[in-house]
Design a protein around this motif. Structure first.
Motif, PDB file in Angstrom:
ATOM      1  N   ARG A 233       0.828  -1.212   0.000  1.00  0.00           N
ATOM      2  CA  ARG A 233       0.000   0.000   0.000  1.00  0.00           C
ATOM      3  C   ARG A 233       0.861   1.260   0.000  1.00  0.00           C
ATOM      4  O   ARG A 233       0.606   2.195  -0.767  1.00  0.00           O
ATOM      5  N   GLU A 234       1.883   1.282   0.848  1.00  0.00           N
ATOM      6  CA  GLU A 234       2.730   2.468   0.950  1.00  0.00           C
ATOM      7  C   GLU A 234       3.515   2.711  -0.334  1.00  0.00           C
ATOM      8  O   GLU A 234       3.626   3.856  -0.803  1.00  0.00           O
ATOM      9  N   LEU A 235       4.073   1.650  -0.898  1.00  0.00           N
ATOM     10  CA  LEU A 235       4.847   1.823  -2.124  1.00  0.00           C
ATOM     11  C   LEU A 235       3.939   2.251  -3.280  1.00  0.00           C
ATOM     12  O   LEU A 235       4.326   3.095  -4.107  1.00  0.00           O
ATOM     13  N   THR A 236       2.738   1.706  -3.324  1.00  0.00           N
ATOM     14  CA  THR A 236       1.784   2.127  -4.349  1.00  0.00           C
ATOM     15  C   THR A 236       1.401   3.588  -4.154  1.00  0.00           C
ATOM     16  O   THR A 236       1.245   4.340  -5.125  1.00  0.00           O
ATOM     17  N   GLN A 237       1.274   4.007  -2.906  1.00  0.00           N
ATOM     18  CA  GLN A 237       0.958   5.407  -2.625  1.00  0.00           C
ATOM     19  C   GLN A 237       2.048   6.336  -3.159  1.00  0.00           C
ATOM     20  O   GLN A 237       1.754   7.397  -3.721  1.00  0.00           O
ATOM     21  N   ILE A 238       3.303   5.930  -2.995  1.00  0.00           N
ATOM     22  CA  ILE A 238       4.401   6.730  -3.542  1.00  0.00           C
ATOM     23  C   ILE A 238       4.289   6.814  -5.054  1.00  0.00           C
ATOM     24  O   ILE A 238       4.438   7.892  -5.650  1.00  0.00           O
ATOM     25  N   LYS A 239       4.014   5.692  -5.711  1.00  0.00           N
ATOM     26  CA  LYS A 239       3.884   5.692  -7.173  1.00  0.00           C
ATOM     27  C   LYS A 239       2.741   6.605  -7.611  1.00  0.00           C
ATOM     28  O   LYS A 239       2.877   7.365  -8.581  1.00  0.00           O
ATOM     29  N   ILE A 240       1.627   6.570  -6.903  1.00  0.00           N
ATOM     30  CA  ILE A 240       0.481   7.426  -7.243  1.00  0.00           C
ATOM     31  C   ILE A 240       0.856   8.898  -7.108  1.00  0.00           C
ATOM     32  O   ILE A 240       0.566   9.727  -7.979  1.00  0.00           O
ATOM     33  N   VAL A 264      -0.202  -1.643 -11.445  1.00  0.00           N
ATOM     34  CA  VAL A 264      -1.436  -2.427 -11.487  1.00  0.00           C
ATOM     35  C   VAL A 264      -2.266  -2.180 -10.237  1.00  0.00           C
ATOM     36  O   VAL A 264      -3.500  -2.024 -10.302  1.00  0.00           O
ATOM     37  N   CYS A 265      -1.607  -2.120  -9.072  1.00  0.00           N
ATOM     38  CA  CYS A 265      -2.320  -1.891  -7.823  1.00  0.00           C
ATOM     39  C   CYS A 265      -3.011  -0.528  -7.833  1.00  0.00           C
ATOM     40  O   CYS A 265      -4.153  -0.394  -7.386  1.00  0.00           O
ATOM     41  N   ALA A 266      -2.334   0.487  -8.347  1.00  0.00           N
ATOM     42  CA  ALA A 266      -2.933   1.822  -8.432  1.00  0.00           C
ATOM     43  C   ALA A 266      -4.191   1.801  -9.298  1.00  0.00           C
ATOM     44  O   ALA A 266      -5.206   2.433  -8.969  1.00  0.00           O
ATOM     45  N   GLU A 267      -4.131   1.053 -10.378  1.00  0.00           N
ATOM     46  CA  GLU A 267      -5.294   0.942 -11.262  1.00  0.00           C
ATOM     47  C   GLU A 267      -6.454   0.256 -10.545  1.00  0.00           C
ATOM     48  O   GLU A 267      -7.612   0.690 -10.647  1.00  0.00           O
ATOM     49  N   ASN A 273      -5.361   7.090 -14.038  1.00  0.00           N
ATOM     50  CA  ASN A 273      -4.433   8.030 -14.675  1.00  0.00           C
ATOM     51  C   ASN A 273      -2.979   7.816 -14.272  1.00  0.00           C
ATOM     52  O   ASN A 273      -2.111   8.623 -14.621  1.00  0.00           O
ATOM     53  N   VAL A 274      -2.688   6.758 -13.512  1.00  0.00           N
ATOM     54  CA  VAL A 274      -1.309   6.481 -13.111  1.00  0.00           C
ATOM     55  C   VAL A 274      -0.576   5.813 -14.266  1.00  0.00           C
ATOM     56  O   VAL A 274      -0.976   4.757 -14.744  1.00  0.00           O
ATOM     57  N   ASP A 275       0.495   6.453 -14.714  1.00  0.00           N
ATOM     58  CA  ASP A 275       1.246   5.959 -15.857  1.00  0.00           C
ATOM     59  C   ASP A 275       2.116   4.763 -15.490  1.00  0.00           C
ATOM     60  O   ASP A 275       2.520   4.603 -14.332  1.00  0.00           O
ATOM     61  N   VAL A 276       2.434   3.962 -16.486  1.00  0.00           N
ATOM     62  CA  VAL A 276       3.418   2.902 -16.297  1.00  0.00           C
ATOM     63  C   VAL A 276       4.754   3.566 -15.997  1.00  0.00           C
ATOM     64  O   VAL A 276       4.942   4.776 -16.202  1.00  0.00           O
ATOM     65  N   HIS A 277       5.709   2.790 -15.482  1.00  0.00           N
ATOM     66  CA  HIS A 277       7.040   3.333 -15.236  1.00  0.00           C
ATOM     67  C   HIS A 277       7.641   3.775 -16.577  1.00  0.00           C
ATOM     68  O   HIS A 277       7.767   2.981 -17.503  1.00  0.00           O
ATOM     69  N   LYS A 278       7.990   5.048 -16.657  1.00  0.00           N
ATOM     70  CA  LYS A 278       8.435   5.630 -17.934  1.00  0.00           C
ATOM     71  C   LYS A 278       9.799   5.109 -18.355  1.00  0.00           C
ATOM     72  O   LYS A 278      10.051   4.853 -19.530  1.00  0.00           O
ATOM     73  N   TYR A 279      10.704   5.000 -17.397  1.00  0.00           N
ATOM     74  CA  TYR A 279      12.073   4.567 -17.664  1.00  0.00           C
ATOM     75  C   TYR A 279      12.336   3.259 -16.920  1.00  0.00           C
ATOM     76  O   TYR A 279      11.853   3.077 -15.804  1.00  0.00           O
ATOM     77  N   GLY A 305       1.238  -4.189 -18.331  1.00  0.00           N
ATOM     78  CA  GLY A 305       0.910  -2.796 -18.051  1.00  0.00           C
ATOM     79  C   GLY A 305       1.763  -2.203 -16.955  1.00  0.00           C
ATOM     80  O   GLY A 305       1.282  -1.403 -16.146  1.00  0.00           O
ATOM     81  N   LYS A 306       3.050  -2.561 -16.910  1.00  0.00           N
ATOM     82  CA  LYS A 306       3.912  -2.123 -15.814  1.00  0.00           C
ATOM     83  C   LYS A 306       4.977  -1.116 -16.243  1.00  0.00           C
ATOM     84  O   LYS A 306       5.318  -0.215 -15.488  1.00  0.00           O
ATOM     85  N   VAL A 307       5.556  -1.310 -17.432  1.00  0.00           N
ATOM     86  CA  VAL A 307       6.636  -0.423 -17.873  1.00  0.00           C
ATOM     87  C   VAL A 307       6.416   0.020 -19.312  1.00  0.00           C
ATOM     88  O   VAL A 307       5.674  -0.603 -20.074  1.00  0.00           O
ATOM     89  N   ASN A 308       7.095   1.095 -19.669  1.00  0.00           N
ATOM     90  CA  ASN A 308       7.067   1.658 -21.009  1.00  0.00           C
ATOM     91  C   ASN A 308       8.108   0.940 -21.872  1.00  0.00           C
ATOM     92  O   ASN A 308       9.263   0.811 -21.471  1.00  0.00           O
ATOM     93  N   THR A 309       7.711   0.476 -23.047  1.00  0.00           N
ATOM     94  CA  THR A 309       8.661  -0.254 -23.893  1.00  0.00           C
ATOM     95  C   THR A 309       9.604   0.668 -24.653  1.00  0.00           C
ATOM     96  O   THR A 309      10.608   0.220 -25.197  1.00  0.00           O
ATOM     97  N   ALA A 310       9.306   1.953 -24.658  1.00  0.00           N
ATOM     98  CA  ALA A 310      10.097   2.878 -25.472  1.00  0.00           C
ATOM     99  C   ALA A 310      11.429   3.251 -24.832  1.00  0.00           C
ATOM    100  O   ALA A 310      12.412   3.505 -25.529  1.00  0.00           O
TER     101      ALA A 310
END
Length: 350
Positions: A233-240, A264-267, A273-279, A305-310
């Motif tokens: 929960r706490e780590l997801t809160q940081i990501k949000i 995924v947990c945020a969703e 509106n929580v983005d996947v990890h960009k980098y 749905g966890k990270v950005n492939t770019a």
């Protein structure tokens, strides 16, 4: 150990300390630049280093350092501490061994040793020496860590704690009683960088906490417990709260999946509106063919749905041989000097 012969043999085997690399003492930028003009793993490392520098130069990016394996024991401990000291990471997700058996262990004044020879492991056992590949640990020192964890637990209010909250108490302990300035746990406490260990009791912390619980049960008293759900929960809160995020991952396993699953947990919590990890950068020697989570590629994680492939890079190399180059390059490019500290630990202050 009362046997003089055994004591002498043990002292002989534990005579050469592991010296942790200092990324500030050399400038890896020319090497990384040259590697970028090569092929194979060299070019992969150069691209991964570039991505990490992009994380640091992105003013909106929260950087998560993810550590599995034994690189801390092998000589990368000060490297990780330097990243925290210089505002180059904003949160840490690691194995209990990395945080307790390696960093907190040295924070208390104990050392890791180079194995100049590898005798029979039964002999090592008789001398109370533990082995990690070609690195030795004095088991009697490790038992001191077990007892210190027990002592910390005994001082706490008997309630539920996330691993982050308990590790913060460990950092507070090192501020008062520690014997090493460059401790990741201590520096994280001082810089409000939260540390999460999703499998915390799979370490020396487990022995100390079990003793705390058993002793309390025998005395009919309440005891503290670890709340693994609070970790998530706490780590997801940081990501949000963070929004844009980047992952610098050494190894894989539970810490890797734990940080990736926050999206995924945020969703699931309704934050569409929580983005996947960009980098994302991962340094590993794991083989993708066995289907294990530790070896799943970053491209594979994108399907969840966890990270950005770019903006991702896998580096298939032993981390102790490439992380010093990556970290030294990023240190000397100095993007960290313009970053605002996130101090995510303050998010949980009462």
């Amino acid at each position: 150990m009362n046997d003089p012969l055994k004591s002498n043999r043990k002292a002989e085997l534990l005579s050469t300390q592991v010296e942790h690399i200092d990324i500030t003492s050399f400038d890896a930028r020319p090497i990384i630049d040259a590697m970028g003009k090569m092929s194979f793993t060299s070019r992969d490392l150069a691209r991964a280093t570039g991505i990490y520098n992009d994380m640091l130069s992105d003013k909106d990016c929260t950087v998560f350092l993810v550590i599995a394996g034994s690189t801390s024991a092998g000589g990368c401990m000060d490297l990780y501490a330097e990243l925290v000291r210089n505002n180059m990471v904003d949160a840490v997700i690691a194995t209990g061994a990395t945080i307790v058996d390696m960093d907190f262990f040295e924070g208390l004044g104990h050392k890791h040793y180079q194995a100049l020879e590898v005798p029979d492991d039964d002999t090592l056992r008789s001398l109370y020496i533990d082995r990690i590949y070609d690195t030795y640990i004095d088991e009697e020192d490790l038992q001191n860590v077990d007892h210190t964890i027990f002592e910390i637990a005994e001082t706490l209010e008997p309630k539920a704690y996330s691993s982050r909250a308990f590790i913060r108490e460990m950092g507070k302990y090192l501020v008062k009683h520690g014997k090493k300035e460059n401790s990741l746990v201590k520096l994280a406490y001082e810089n409000d960088v939260p540390i999460f260990c999703p499998a915390f009791v799979d370490s020396s912390a487990g022995f100390g906490l079990v003793k705390h619980q058993v002793d309390a049960m025998k005395a009919g008293k309440p005891y503290m417990v670890l709340d693994a759900i609070a970790d998530f929960r706490e780590l997801t809160q940081i990501k949000i709260e963070a929004g844009v995020s980047g992952l610098l991952m050494v190894g894989g396993g539970v810490p890797k999946n734990f940080i990736q699953d926050t999206v995924v947990c945020a969703e699931i919590l309704g934050h569409d509106n929580v983005d996947v990890h960009k980098y994302a950068v991962q340094v590993t020697v794991a083989d993708v063919r066995d289907g294990a989570c530790s070896s799943s590629t970053l491209q594979e994680a994108a399907s969840w749905g966890k990270v950005n492939t770019a903006i991702e890079q896998m580096v298939f190399a032993e981390a102790g041989s490439v992380m010093p180059l990556l970290a030294s390059d990023a240190y000397h490019r100095e993007h960290w000097k313009k970053r605002e500290p996130r101090r995510w630990a303050k998010l949980f202050d009462q």
